[in-house]
Design an enzyme around this catalytic site. Structure first.
Site, PDB file in Angstrom:
ATOM      1  N   GLY A 173       0.766  -1.237   0.000  1.00 47.33           N
ATOM      2  CA  GLY A 173       0.000   0.000   0.000  1.00 47.33           C
ATOM      3  C   GLY A 173       0.796   1.285   0.000  1.00 47.33           C
TER       4      GLY A 173
ATOM      5  N   GLU B 285       3.885   4.262   6.064  1.00 51.33           N
ATOM      6  CA  GLU B 285       2.693   3.411   5.986  1.00 51.33           C
ATOM      7  C   GLU B 285       1.626   4.087   5.131  1.00 51.33           C
ATOM      8  OE1 GLU B 285       1.466   0.632   6.545  1.00 51.33           O
ATOM      9  OE2 GLU B 285       2.211  -0.333   8.352  1.00 51.33           O
ATOM     10  N   ASP B 286       0.796   3.281   4.468  1.00 51.65           N
ATOM     11  CA  ASP B 286      -0.360   3.841   3.758  1.00 51.65           C
ATOM     12  C   ASP B 286      -1.432   4.241   4.759  1.00 51.65           C
ATOM     13  OD1 ASP B 286      -0.800   1.190   4.463  1.00 51.65           O
ATOM     14  OD2 ASP B 286      -1.774   0.633   2.587  1.00 51.65           O
TER      15      ASP B 286
ATOM     16  N   ASP C 145      -4.273   1.621  11.331  1.00 49.48           N
ATOM     17  CA  ASP C 145      -5.633   1.297  11.797  1.00 49.48           C
ATOM     18  C   ASP C 145      -5.522   0.916  13.281  1.00 49.48           C
ATOM     19  OD1 ASP C 145      -8.031  -0.196  12.295  1.00 49.48           O
ATOM     20  OD2 ASP C 145      -8.283  -0.592  10.186  1.00 49.48           O
TER      21      ASP C 145
ATOM     22  N   LYS D 198      -6.305   6.278  11.570  1.00 53.86           N
ATOM     23  CA  LYS D 198      -7.648   6.164  12.167  1.00 53.86           C
ATOM     24  C   LYS D 198      -7.503   6.215  13.688  1.00 53.86           C
ATOM     25  CE  LYS D 198      -9.418   2.990   8.616  1.00 53.86           C
ATOM     26  NZ  LYS D 198      -9.886   1.605   8.384  1.00 53.86           N
TER      27      LYS D 198
ATOM     28  N   VAL E 147     -11.435   2.339   3.615  1.00 55.56           N
ATOM     29  CA  VAL E 147     -11.174   3.236   2.477  1.00 55.56           C
ATOM     30  C   VAL E 147     -10.241   2.571   1.457  1.00 55.56           C
ATOM     31  CG1 VAL E 147     -11.530   5.374   3.802  1.00 55.56           C
ATOM     32  CG2 VAL E 147      -9.246   4.351   3.696  1.00 55.56           C
TER      33      VAL E 147
ATOM     34  N   ASP F 270      -6.116  -0.814  -1.248  1.00 53.47           N
ATOM     35  CA  ASP F 270      -6.940  -1.681  -2.090  1.00 53.47           C
ATOM     36  C   ASP F 270      -8.077  -2.353  -1.337  1.00 53.47           C
ATOM     37  OD1 ASP F 270      -5.276  -3.461  -0.556  1.00 53.47           O
ATOM     38  OD2 ASP F 270      -5.807  -5.039  -1.971  1.00 53.47           O
TER      39      ASP F 270
ATOM     40  N   ARG G 231      -6.087   0.387  -5.875  1.00 56.25           N
ATOM     41  CA  ARG G 231      -4.834   1.067  -5.496  1.00 56.25           C
ATOM     42  C   ARG G 231      -4.532   2.234  -6.424  1.00 56.25           C
ATOM     43  NH1 ARG G 231      -2.315  -2.189  -1.757  1.00 56.25           N
ATOM     44  NH2 ARG G 231      -2.448  -4.427  -2.072  1.00 56.25           N
TER      45      ARG G 231
HETATM   46  P1  5GP Z   1      -3.309  -2.222  11.403  1.00 54.24           P
HETATM   47  O1  5GP Z   1      -2.278  -3.272  11.683  1.00 54.24           O
HETATM   48  O2  5GP Z   1      -2.879  -0.828  11.757  1.00 54.24           O
HETATM   49  O3  5GP Z   1      -4.645  -2.578  11.982  1.00 54.24           O
HETATM   50  O4  5GP Z   1      -3.568  -2.255   9.856  1.00 54.24           O
HETATM   51  C1  5GP Z   1      -2.592  -1.940   8.961  1.00 54.24           C
HETATM   52  C2  5GP Z   1      -2.913  -2.465   7.598  1.00 54.24           C
HETATM   53  O5  5GP Z   1      -4.293  -2.827   7.460  1.00 54.24           O
HETATM   54  C3  5GP Z   1      -2.680  -1.398   6.573  1.00 54.24           C
HETATM   55  O6  5GP Z   1      -1.332  -1.359   6.149  1.00 54.24           O
HETATM   56  C4  5GP Z   1      -3.634  -1.808   5.469  1.00 54.24           C
HETATM   57  O7  5GP Z   1      -3.036  -2.788   4.650  1.00 54.24           O
HETATM   58  C5  5GP Z   1      -4.795  -2.442   6.217  1.00 54.24           C
HETATM   59  N1  5GP Z   1      -5.914  -1.513   6.429  1.00 54.24           N
HETATM   60  C6  5GP Z   1      -6.350  -0.975   7.586  1.00 54.24           C
HETATM   61  N2  5GP Z   1      -7.394  -0.166   7.398  1.00 54.24           N
HETATM   62  C7  5GP Z   1      -7.632  -0.173   6.063  1.00 54.24           C
HETATM   63  C8  5GP Z   1      -8.581   0.498   5.231  1.00 54.24           C
HETATM   64  O8  5GP Z   1      -9.445   1.304   5.645  1.00 54.24           O
HETATM   65  N3  5GP Z   1      -8.496   0.243   3.901  1.00 54.24           N
HETATM   66  C9  5GP Z   1      -7.581  -0.614   3.357  1.00 54.24           C
HETATM   67  N4  5GP Z   1      -7.598  -0.780   2.048  1.00 54.24           N
HETATM   68  N5  5GP Z   1      -6.666  -1.252   4.110  1.00 54.24           N
HETATM   69  C10 5GP Z   1      -6.697  -1.032   5.450  1.00 54.24           C
END
Ligand code: 5GP
Length: 194
Positions: free
Chosen positions: A59, A113-114, A117, A145, A167, A173, A179
């Site tokens: 991402g 990071e993209d 979350d 977020k 999103v 994606d 993407r």
């Molecule tokens: P975390 O480990 O912070 O919960 O999540 C990180 C990864 O989850 C991100 O790098 C991404 O790949 C995916 N992710 C989390 N939220 C979203 C979202 O709203 N949309 C998309 N496409 N990927 C997300």
């Protein structure tokens, strides 16, 4: 393949990716302006320190490219891969960093990071990098977020804070699609009949 659906009152049309529909949320111009701000912040902080930017694939390819082309300072950029996500919910599954060949010790490292979350992925990456004794580590993310975040590590550099919704676009994606969309699109919640 996604289908564009005309939307009369907005220049960005809705898109359908697999089974889900997404509506325009943040325009390409707004994303660009946010990356401009973040690049200025990072330039001030890292000028003269030759930072190593580590983009998290897949991402972050978009954000990494947009960010570093705005940074007229001496810096290096590399990418790693971390498997952590399936579908529309964060699963918490992570693996080791794949493809990290650079020497980290004594370097000023910025993880790109993209989206952050729950923060589980970023926590895993930070722990793995800390073992290599960098001079400093920080996180820069296109999207954050705050309501979903469960970790305590500060997310120092955020382009845009968003609510807790799924999103796509600008590198993000839905099961491989979306993407390449400029700007950010938010999932359209399906109405349920009570
Ligand atoms: P975390 O480990 O912070 O919960 O999540 C990180 C990864 O989850 C991100 O790098 C991404 O790949 C995916 N992710 C989390 N939220 C979203 C979202 O709203 N949309 C998309 N496409 N990927 C997300």
């Amino acid at each position: 393949m996604y289908l564009r659906t005309p939307c009369s009152n907005h220049p960005m049309p809705r898109v359908k990716l697999h089974d889900l529909e997404f509506e325009p949320f943040i325009s390409e111009a707004e994303v660009n302006a946010a990356v401009d701000r973040l690049a200025a912040e990072l330039k001030t902080k890292y000028q003269g320190k030759r930072p190593l930017f580590i983009g998290v694939l897949n991402g972050a390819f978009f954000f990494a490219a947009e960010l570093v082309k705005r940074l007229d300072i001496e810096c290096e950029i590399t990418f790693v891969k971390v498997a952590s996500y399936l579908g529309t919910k964060s699963s918490g599954r992570v693996t080791d960093l794949i493809g990290l060949n650079e020497r980290i010790e004594g370097r000023h490292v910025v993880v790109l990071e993209d989206i952050v979350d729950t923060g589980n992925t970023v926590k895993h990456i930070m722990d793995a990098l800390a073992d290599h004794h960098p001079a400093s580590i920080s996180i820069a993310t296109l999207l954050f977020k705050p309501d979903a975040y469960k970790q305590t590590i500060p997310i120092e550099h955020v382009a845009v804070n968003i609510p807790n919704a799924f999103v796509v676009g600008s590198g993000l994606d839905h099961d491989g699609l979306g993407r390449n969309l400029p700007g950010i699109y938010r999932i359209v919640e399906q109405k349920t009949n009570a």
